[in-house]
Write an enzyme that holds these catalytic residues in place. Structure first.
Site, PDB file in Angstrom:
ATOM      1  N   SER A  73       3.893 -37.102  27.620  1.00 59.24           N
ATOM      2  CA  SER A  73       5.019 -36.494  26.892  1.00 59.24           C
ATOM      3  C   SER A  73       5.196 -37.054  25.487  1.00 59.24           C
ATOM      4  O   SER A  73       5.030 -38.255  25.256  1.00 59.24           O
ATOM      5  CB  SER A  73       6.297 -36.755  27.693  1.00 59.24           C
ATOM      6  OG  SER A  73       7.427 -36.484  26.910  1.00 59.24           O
TER       7      SER A  73
ATOM      8  N   GLU B  67       7.939 -37.605  24.334  1.00 56.71           N
ATOM      9  CA  GLU B  67       9.032 -38.586  24.436  1.00 56.71           C
ATOM     10  C   GLU B  67       8.488 -40.013  24.324  1.00 56.71           C
ATOM     11  O   GLU B  67       9.233 -40.942  23.984  1.00 56.71           O
ATOM     12  CB  GLU B  67       9.767 -38.428  25.766  1.00 56.71           C
ATOM     13  CG  GLU B  67      10.757 -37.287  25.805  1.00 56.71           C
ATOM     14  CD  GLU B  67      11.956 -37.505  24.899  1.00 56.71           C
ATOM     15  OE1 GLU B  67      12.738 -38.412  25.176  1.00 56.71           O
ATOM     16  OE2 GLU B  67      12.097 -36.774  23.904  1.00 56.71           O
TER      17      GLU B  67
ATOM     18  N   TYR C 251      12.731 -42.529  31.394  1.00 56.11           N
ATOM     19  CA  TYR C 251      11.709 -41.476  31.572  1.00 56.11           C
ATOM     20  C   TYR C 251      10.518 -41.731  30.663  1.00 56.11           C
ATOM     21  O   TYR C 251       9.361 -41.706  31.104  1.00 56.11           O
ATOM     22  CB  TYR C 251      12.329 -40.104  31.260  1.00 56.11           C
ATOM     23  CG  TYR C 251      11.300 -39.001  31.098  1.00 56.11           C
ATOM     24  CD1 TYR C 251      10.755 -38.357  32.201  1.00 56.11           C
ATOM     25  CD2 TYR C 251      10.862 -38.601  29.830  1.00 56.11           C
ATOM     26  CE1 TYR C 251       9.795 -37.349  32.047  1.00 56.11           C
ATOM     27  CE2 TYR C 251       9.913 -37.604  29.667  1.00 56.11           C
ATOM     28  CZ  TYR C 251       9.384 -36.981  30.779  1.00 56.11           C
ATOM     29  OH  TYR C 251       8.435 -35.987  30.621  1.00 56.11           O
TER      30      TYR C 251
HETATM   31  P1  NDP Z   1       9.774 -29.413  36.077  1.00 57.51           P
HETATM   32  O1  NDP Z   1      10.910 -30.361  36.151  1.00 57.51           O
HETATM   33  O2  NDP Z   1      10.034 -27.950  35.879  1.00 57.51           O
HETATM   34  O3  NDP Z   1       8.872 -29.571  37.399  1.00 57.51           O
HETATM   35  C1  NDP Z   1       8.656 -30.818  37.999  1.00 57.51           C
HETATM   36  C2  NDP Z   1       7.880 -30.634  39.284  1.00 57.51           C
HETATM   37  O4  NDP Z   1       7.648 -31.905  39.870  1.00 57.51           O
HETATM   38  C3  NDP Z   1       8.575 -29.782  40.341  1.00 57.51           C
HETATM   39  O5  NDP Z   1       7.616 -28.921  40.931  1.00 57.51           O
HETATM   40  C4  NDP Z   1       9.055 -30.816  41.342  1.00 57.51           C
HETATM   41  O6  NDP Z   1       9.191 -30.330  42.652  1.00 57.51           O
HETATM   42  C5  NDP Z   1       7.912 -31.813  41.281  1.00 57.51           C
HETATM   43  N1  NDP Z   1       8.234 -33.133  41.838  1.00 57.51           N
HETATM   44  C6  NDP Z   1       9.211 -33.965  41.407  1.00 57.51           C
HETATM   45  N2  NDP Z   1       9.200 -35.080  42.150  1.00 57.51           N
HETATM   46  C7  NDP Z   1       8.208 -34.969  43.083  1.00 57.51           C
HETATM   47  C8  NDP Z   1       7.701 -35.775  44.127  1.00 57.51           C
HETATM   48  N3  NDP Z   1       8.226 -36.978  44.415  1.00 57.51           N
HETATM   49  N4  NDP Z   1       6.668 -35.335  44.877  1.00 57.51           N
HETATM   50  C9  NDP Z   1       6.148 -34.121  44.615  1.00 57.51           C
HETATM   51  N5  NDP Z   1       6.562 -33.298  43.648  1.00 57.51           N
HETATM   52  C10 NDP Z   1       7.598 -33.708  42.886  1.00 57.51           C
HETATM   53  O7  NDP Z   1       8.807 -29.932  34.912  1.00 57.51           O
HETATM   54  P2  NDP Z   1       7.907 -29.111  33.858  1.00 57.51           P
HETATM   55  O8  NDP Z   1       7.142 -28.074  34.578  1.00 57.51           O
HETATM   56  O9  NDP Z   1       8.719 -28.766  32.678  1.00 57.51           O
HETATM   57  O10 NDP Z   1       6.917 -30.268  33.362  1.00 57.51           O
HETATM   58  C11 NDP Z   1       5.696 -30.554  34.041  1.00 57.51           C
HETATM   59  C12 NDP Z   1       5.256 -31.961  33.716  1.00 57.51           C
HETATM   60  O11 NDP Z   1       5.034 -32.087  32.323  1.00 57.51           O
HETATM   61  C13 NDP Z   1       6.257 -33.063  34.074  1.00 57.51           C
HETATM   62  O12 NDP Z   1       5.509 -34.197  34.466  1.00 57.51           O
HETATM   63  C14 NDP Z   1       6.971 -33.338  32.760  1.00 57.51           C
HETATM   64  O13 NDP Z   1       7.489 -34.639  32.750  1.00 57.51           O
HETATM   65  C15 NDP Z   1       5.838 -33.143  31.787  1.00 57.51           C
HETATM   66  N6  NDP Z   1       6.198 -32.720  30.458  1.00 57.51           N
HETATM   67  C16 NDP Z   1       6.928 -31.576  30.291  1.00 57.51           C
HETATM   68  C17 NDP Z   1       7.216 -31.106  29.037  1.00 57.51           C
HETATM   69  C18 NDP Z   1       8.032 -29.876  28.822  1.00 57.51           C
HETATM   70  O14 NDP Z   1       8.489 -29.672  27.686  1.00 57.51           O
HETATM   71  N7  NDP Z   1       8.208 -29.029  29.814  1.00 57.51           N
HETATM   72  C19 NDP Z   1       6.709 -31.809  27.833  1.00 57.51           C
HETATM   73  C20 NDP Z   1       5.952 -33.015  28.132  1.00 57.51           C
HETATM   74  C21 NDP Z   1       5.695 -33.421  29.393  1.00 57.51           C
HETATM   75  P3  NDP Z   1      10.583 -29.716  43.225  1.00 57.51           P
HETATM   76  O15 NDP Z   1      10.514 -28.243  42.914  1.00 57.51           O
HETATM   77  O16 NDP Z   1      10.499 -30.027  44.655  1.00 57.51           O
HETATM   78  O17 NDP Z   1      11.705 -30.402  42.513  1.00 57.51           O
HETATM   79  P1  GDR Z   2      13.952 -33.464  26.102  1.00 59.85           P
HETATM   80  O1  GDR Z   2      14.554 -31.994  26.371  1.00 59.85           O
HETATM   81  O2  GDR Z   2      14.905 -34.538  26.422  1.00 59.85           O
HETATM   82  O3  GDR Z   2      13.365 -33.430  24.715  1.00 59.85           O
HETATM   83  O4  GDR Z   2      12.804 -33.558  27.207  1.00 59.85           O
HETATM   84  P2  GDR Z   2      16.044 -31.465  26.448  1.00 59.85           P
HETATM   85  O5  GDR Z   2      15.955 -29.997  26.308  1.00 59.85           O
HETATM   86  O6  GDR Z   2      16.796 -32.024  27.615  1.00 59.85           O
HETATM   87  O7  GDR Z   2      16.724 -32.112  25.118  1.00 59.85           O
HETATM   88  C1  GDR Z   2      16.256 -31.815  23.813  1.00 59.85           C
HETATM   89  C2  GDR Z   2      17.248 -32.341  22.783  1.00 59.85           C
HETATM   90  O8  GDR Z   2      18.442 -31.555  22.833  1.00 59.85           O
HETATM   91  C3  GDR Z   2      19.566 -32.420  22.753  1.00 59.85           C
HETATM   92  N1  GDR Z   2      20.737 -31.781  23.375  1.00 59.85           N
HETATM   93  C4  GDR Z   2      20.853 -31.460  24.670  1.00 59.85           C
HETATM   94  N2  GDR Z   2      19.993 -31.580  25.704  1.00 59.85           N
HETATM   95  C5  GDR Z   2      20.389 -31.126  26.918  1.00 59.85           C
HETATM   96  N3  GDR Z   2      19.536 -31.203  27.944  1.00 59.85           N
HETATM   97  N4  GDR Z   2      21.635 -30.612  27.131  1.00 59.85           N
HETATM   98  C6  GDR Z   2      22.551 -30.488  26.122  1.00 59.85           C
HETATM   99  O9  GDR Z   2      23.675 -30.019  26.321  1.00 59.85           O
HETATM  100  C7  GDR Z   2      22.129 -30.921  24.827  1.00 59.85           C
HETATM  101  N5  GDR Z   2      22.742 -30.940  23.604  1.00 59.85           N
HETATM  102  C8  GDR Z   2      21.890 -31.472  22.739  1.00 59.85           C
HETATM  103  C9  GDR Z   2      19.109 -33.683  23.480  1.00 59.85           C
HETATM  104  O10 GDR Z   2      19.949 -34.772  23.139  1.00 59.85           O
HETATM  105  C10 GDR Z   2      17.674 -33.801  22.992  1.00 59.85           C
HETATM  106  O11 GDR Z   2      17.644 -34.471  21.770  1.00 59.85           O
HETATM  107  C11 GDR Z   2      11.952 -32.446  27.529  1.00 59.85           C
HETATM  108  C12 GDR Z   2      11.574 -32.577  29.014  1.00 59.85           C
HETATM  109  O12 GDR Z   2      10.860 -31.423  29.394  1.00 59.85           O
HETATM  110  C13 GDR Z   2      10.690 -33.806  29.231  1.00 59.85           C
HETATM  111  O13 GDR Z   2      10.214 -33.790  30.578  1.00 59.85           O
HETATM  112  C14 GDR Z   2       9.512 -33.734  28.264  1.00 59.85           C
HETATM  113  O14 GDR Z   2       8.694 -34.863  28.423  1.00 59.85           O
HETATM  114  C15 GDR Z   2      10.004 -33.638  26.829  1.00 59.85           C
HETATM  115  O15 GDR Z   2      10.799 -32.468  26.708  1.00 59.85           O
HETATM  116  C16 GDR Z   2       8.866 -33.531  25.831  1.00 59.85           C
END
Ligand code: NDP
Ligand code: GDR
Length: 327
Positions: free
Chosen positions: A125, A127, A149
């Site tokens: 990520s 992050e 995280y």
């Molecule tokens: P989601 O939160 O939508 O999905 C997370 C998934 O992980 C779900 O299918 C969840 O299952 C599963 N999971 C959580 N805990 C466990 C566990 N203990 N055992 C098995 N499965 C588990 O995430 P995204 O699809 O958005 O992201 C995918 C990956 O990419 C994550 O690792 C995230 O941290 C990373 N990432 C995401 C970004 C983004 O912007 N979306 C950017 C950078 C990195 P369940 O449905 O049961 O909860």
């Molecule tokens: P992020 O995504 O923390 O970057 O992680 P999120 O959408 O939660 O926050 C992005 C930015 O928006 C600001 N923010 C708020 N965020 C949320 N959730 N709710 C609010 O009401 C709100 N108001 C302002 C936050 O402070 C932050 O700066 C996502 C996840 O998908 C991670 O798993 C992944 O690794 C990173 O993106 C890249």
């Protein structure tokens, strides 16, 4: 020729559902790992249920991962499962570490034991960059993580590299910047906003509470990002890549675009709630995906404005009762 087999952890999540679709289109036999829960949570993959094979296992349970790999014997393993919501990582730092950090080692150990030829993708990520040292961020930018995280993801990133260097595994880390879609969880800010815009437009809500409107992110479309994950595992050598659009917007700009799209003035509906500010914020992230462009031939195809409009449209349709299963 027999189809290649892929196994996706986190298949029920946003990225897992897009990756499963993409791999099916490429002719893969697709397997997904799901954890047991009292109610099935398969909404995002409902439309794929008859084309993917689901297996129960958990990132917390080493033996379940070993058994899973023995049973599926995948050629490619995509580790997308994690506790992925940053604010929850302050409330549950240990659980976040177990899933998001140690879970990666458990999977890598299972690969090493069952079949070291399995190609492994780790979802790292942006992050991890945190309080950034340079702008934009690339594969060589140092990590200064700002949440439990992000710290857990740094561990996952380096253990992936370590298993590549120690055991010669084909293990890659994709450092993705934020990517969104109509399937994004409603707690993340883009979907929180587009869902609220739809409800407000339809008279189902009259305001939305948000945190820091000044935070800036590099937001792309999830459907584009999963293609990069796959491309990484098709290379001759395992390497790490930044995946990003190279374009940055603030949360306030996101809000403006979403409300403008339905003809509403955001100032009337958005309330800033200090309770939603984070203990330590990542103020600004901007990715440099030159390496992915050059080596993978990867390009994002959806602009930020198109992405937000796509999400608002999908939420409007959903509340009007017209949603399609894949939206
Ligand atoms: P989601 O939160 O939508 O999905 C997370 C998934 O992980 C779900 O299918 C969840 O299952 C599963 N999971 C959580 N805990 C466990 C566990 N203990 N055992 C098995 N499965 C588990 O995430 P995204 O699809 O958005 O992201 C995918 C990956 O990419 C994550 O690792 C995230 O941290 C990373 N990432 C995401 C970004 C983004 O912007 N979306 C950017 C950078 C990195 P369940 O449905 O049961 O909860
Ligand atoms: P992020 O995504 O923390 O970057 O992680 P999120 O959408 O939660 O926050 C992005 C930015 O928006 C600001 N923010 C708020 N965020 C949320 N959730 N709710 C609010 O009401 C709100 N108001 C302002 C936050 O402070 C932050 O700066 C996502 C996840 O998908 C991670 O798993 C992944 O690794 C990173 O993106 C890249």
């Amino acid at each position: 020729m027999a189809a290649r087999r892929a196994l996706i952890t986190g298949i029920t999540g946003q990225d897992g559902s897009y990756l499963a679709e993409f791999l099916l289109q490429q002719g893969y036999e697709v397997h997904g790992m799901v954890r047991r829960s009292s109610t099935e949570n398969f909404e995002r993959i409902e439309h794929l249920r008859d084309r993917v094979q689901l297996h129960q296992a958990d990132l917390l349970d080493q033996l379940s991962l070993i058994q899973l790999l023995r049973q599926v014997r995948p050629h490619e393993l995509y580790n997308l499962a994690a506790q992925s919501f940053v604010p929850t990582s302050w409330a549950q730092p240990l659980l976040t570490g177990e899933f998001t950090a140690l879970g990666v080692t458990r999977l890598l150990e299972a690969v090493r034991l069952v079949d070291p030829e399995i190609r492994f993708f780790q979802a790292s990520s942006s992050e991890m960059f945190g309080a950034v040292d340079e702008v934009p961020q690339n594969e060589n930018t140092p990590f200064r993580p700002r949440s439990p995280y992000a710290v857990a993801k740094v561990y996952g990133h380096f253990i992936t590299i370590n298993y590549r260097e120690s055991y010669g595994l084909f293990a890659c880390s994709g450092i993705s910047f934020n990517h969104e879609s109509p399937r994004r969880g409603k707690e993340f800010v883009t979907r929180k906003v587009t869902d609220a815009v739809a409800r407000i437009k339809l008279g189902l809500a009259d305001h939305v509470r948000l945190g820091n409107l000044q935070a800036r992110r590099d937001w792309g479309y999830a459907g584009d990002y999963v293609r990069a994950f796959w491309l990484m595992l098709q290379q001759d050598q395992p390497e790490d890549f930044v995946i990003a659009t190279g374009v940055q917007h603030s949360v306030q700009e996101l809000v403006e675009i979403a409300f403008d799209y339905v003809g509403l003035d955001w100032r009337r509906y958005v309330r800033v709630d200090p309770a939603l500010f984070r203990p330590a914020e990542v103020n600004s992230l901007l990715g440099d995906a030159s390496k992915a462009r050059e080596k993978l031939g990867w390009e994002p195809t959806v602009s930020f404005e198109e992405l937000i409009r796509m999400m608002v449209d999908a939420d409007l349709q959903r509340y009007r009762g017209q949603s399609s299963p894949a939206s």
